[in-house]
Design an enzyme around this catalytic site. Sequence first.
Site, PDB file in Angstrom:
ATOM      1  N   THR A  18       0.845  -1.204   0.000  1.00  0.00           N
ATOM      2  CA  THR A  18       0.000   0.000   0.000  1.00  0.00           C
ATOM      3  C   THR A  18       0.876   1.248   0.000  1.00  0.00           C
ATOM      4  O   THR A  18       1.930   1.265   0.639  1.00  0.00           O
ATOM      5  CB  THR A  18      -0.883  -0.020   1.261  1.00  0.00           C
ATOM      6  OG1 THR A  18      -1.724  -1.178   1.207  1.00  0.00           O
ATOM      7  CG2 THR A  18      -1.761   1.227   1.350  1.00  0.00           C
TER       8      THR A  18
ATOM      9  N   ALA B  19       7.933   1.466   2.354  1.00  0.00           N
ATOM     10  CA  ALA B  19       8.241   1.640   3.778  1.00  0.00           C
ATOM     11  C   ALA B  19       8.403   3.127   4.066  1.00  0.00           C
ATOM     12  O   ALA B  19       8.615   3.935   3.158  1.00  0.00           O
ATOM     13  CB  ALA B  19       9.523   0.899   4.150  1.00  0.00           C
TER      14      ALA B  19
ATOM     15  N   GLY C 227       0.498   4.860   5.722  1.00  0.00           N
ATOM     16  CA  GLY C 227      -0.796   4.826   5.048  1.00  0.00           C
ATOM     17  C   GLY C 227      -1.848   4.069   5.833  1.00  0.00           C
ATOM     18  O   GLY C 227      -2.918   3.750   5.302  1.00  0.00           O
TER      19      GLY C 227
ATOM     20  N   GLU D  15      -0.572  -5.303   6.139  1.00  0.00           N
ATOM     21  CA  GLU D  15       0.766  -5.443   5.545  1.00  0.00           C
ATOM     22  C   GLU D  15       1.572  -6.495   6.300  1.00  0.00           C
ATOM     23  O   GLU D  15       2.266  -7.329   5.706  1.00  0.00           O
ATOM     24  CB  GLU D  15       1.487  -4.093   5.574  1.00  0.00           C
ATOM     25  CG  GLU D  15       0.866  -3.085   4.603  1.00  0.00           C
ATOM     26  CD  GLU D  15       1.383  -1.675   4.768  1.00  0.00           C
ATOM     27  OE1 GLU D  15       1.959  -1.349   5.821  1.00  0.00           O
ATOM     28  OE2 GLU D  15       1.201  -0.881   3.832  1.00  0.00           O
TER      29      GLU D  15
HETATM   30  C1  5RP Z   1       1.364   2.145   4.190  1.00  0.00           C
HETATM   31  C2  5RP Z   1       2.829   1.943   4.214  1.00  0.00           C
HETATM   32  C3  5RP Z   1       3.615   2.464   3.055  1.00  0.00           C
HETATM   33  O1  5RP Z   1       4.360   1.431   2.515  1.00  0.00           O
HETATM   34  C4  5RP Z   1       4.513   3.564   3.534  1.00  0.00           C
HETATM   35  O2  5RP Z   1       3.750   4.554   4.201  1.00  0.00           O
HETATM   36  C5  5RP Z   1       5.288   4.196   2.377  1.00  0.00           C
HETATM   37  O3  5RP Z   1       4.415   4.911   1.554  1.00  0.00           O
HETATM   38  P1  5RP Z   1       4.894   5.652   0.245  1.00  0.00           P
HETATM   39  O4  5RP Z   1       5.300   4.606  -0.732  1.00  0.00           O
HETATM   40  O5  5RP Z   1       3.666   6.427  -0.201  1.00  0.00           O
HETATM   41  O6  5RP Z   1       6.033   6.580   0.612  1.00  0.00           O
HETATM   42  O7  5RP Z   1       3.407   1.386   5.113  1.00  0.00           O
HETATM   43  O8  5RP Z   1       0.767   1.739   5.388  1.00  0.00           O
END
Ligand code: 5RP
Length: 222
Positions: A32, A87, A101, A107
Site C-alpha cells: 500500500t 516503507a 498509510g 501489511e
Molecule cells: C502504508 C505503508 C507504506 O508502505 C509507507 O507509508 C510508504 O508509503 P509511500 O510509498 O507512499 O512513501 O506502510 O501503510
Amino acid sequence: MNQDQLKQAVARAAVDYIQPKLESDSIVGVGTGSTANYFIDYLAEYKGHFDGAVASSEASAERLRQHGIPVYDLNAVDHIGVYVDGADEANPQLHLIKGGGAALTREKIVAAVADEFICIADESKWVETLGNFPLPVEVIPMARSHVARELVKLGGDPVYRQGVVTDNGNAILDVHNLRIHDPEATEMAINQIVGVVTNGLFAQRAADVLLLGRASGVDTLH
Ligand code: 5RP
C-alpha cells in the site's frame, strides 16, 4: 531524479525482480502507498502471467481490480511467493517502519505469509536508526487512551491520527520521539500492550530484499 521518479524506478525494479518468478498459478502480495501504486501499475503489464494478487488494503485492491488483476482474499490462498511493499523507514538490517498509510496490520499479515518480502523505497527512507518517522500503532478504539498512556511509559509521545479509521475499523496512534535501538524488542514490547492490534515495526519479520532508489540507480540490499 526527484522522489517521485525514484519511487517509479524502484517499482519498475521490483517488477523486473519478480518477473522471472511469475507463473500461471502464482499469487503476488501487494502493499500500500504511493510506491506500491507504481508497482501495481507496472505489474499490470504482466497481467495473465500470474493468477492474481492479495492486497494489503482496500485501496490497493481497488487499484488492482481497475487494472483487471484478480484480487483474492488471503484465506482463499495457501501460498504467496513474493510480497512487494514500500516503507517509511529502513535500516541496514532491513528492519522497517511502516504504516504511514495506516495499512500496517494487513501489511504485516501478508508479509508473514509470503516467502519473500521485497521492500521498495527511495533513499529518503534510508536511516541508521529507526524512529525519526513517528511509529504507527493500530489500536482498538476503546483502548486508545490506555494504549497512549502505556506508550508514554515506554518513552514515546503518541499522537492520535485524527479522522483516520483503518480498513479493520481501528484507530492509529503515531508515536513520536522514539530512538529505536533494538527494533525487535520494541516491536514486541508495544505489541504486549492490551488494546494494540499491531505496530508498524517490521523487525521480527524484516524485509528479505530492499530495492533502494538513489540518484545513482537502484541498489539491491539483502
Ligand atoms: C502504508 C505503508 C507504506 O508502505 C509507507 O507509508 C510508504 O508509503 P509511500 O510509498 O507512499 O512513501 O506502510 O501503510
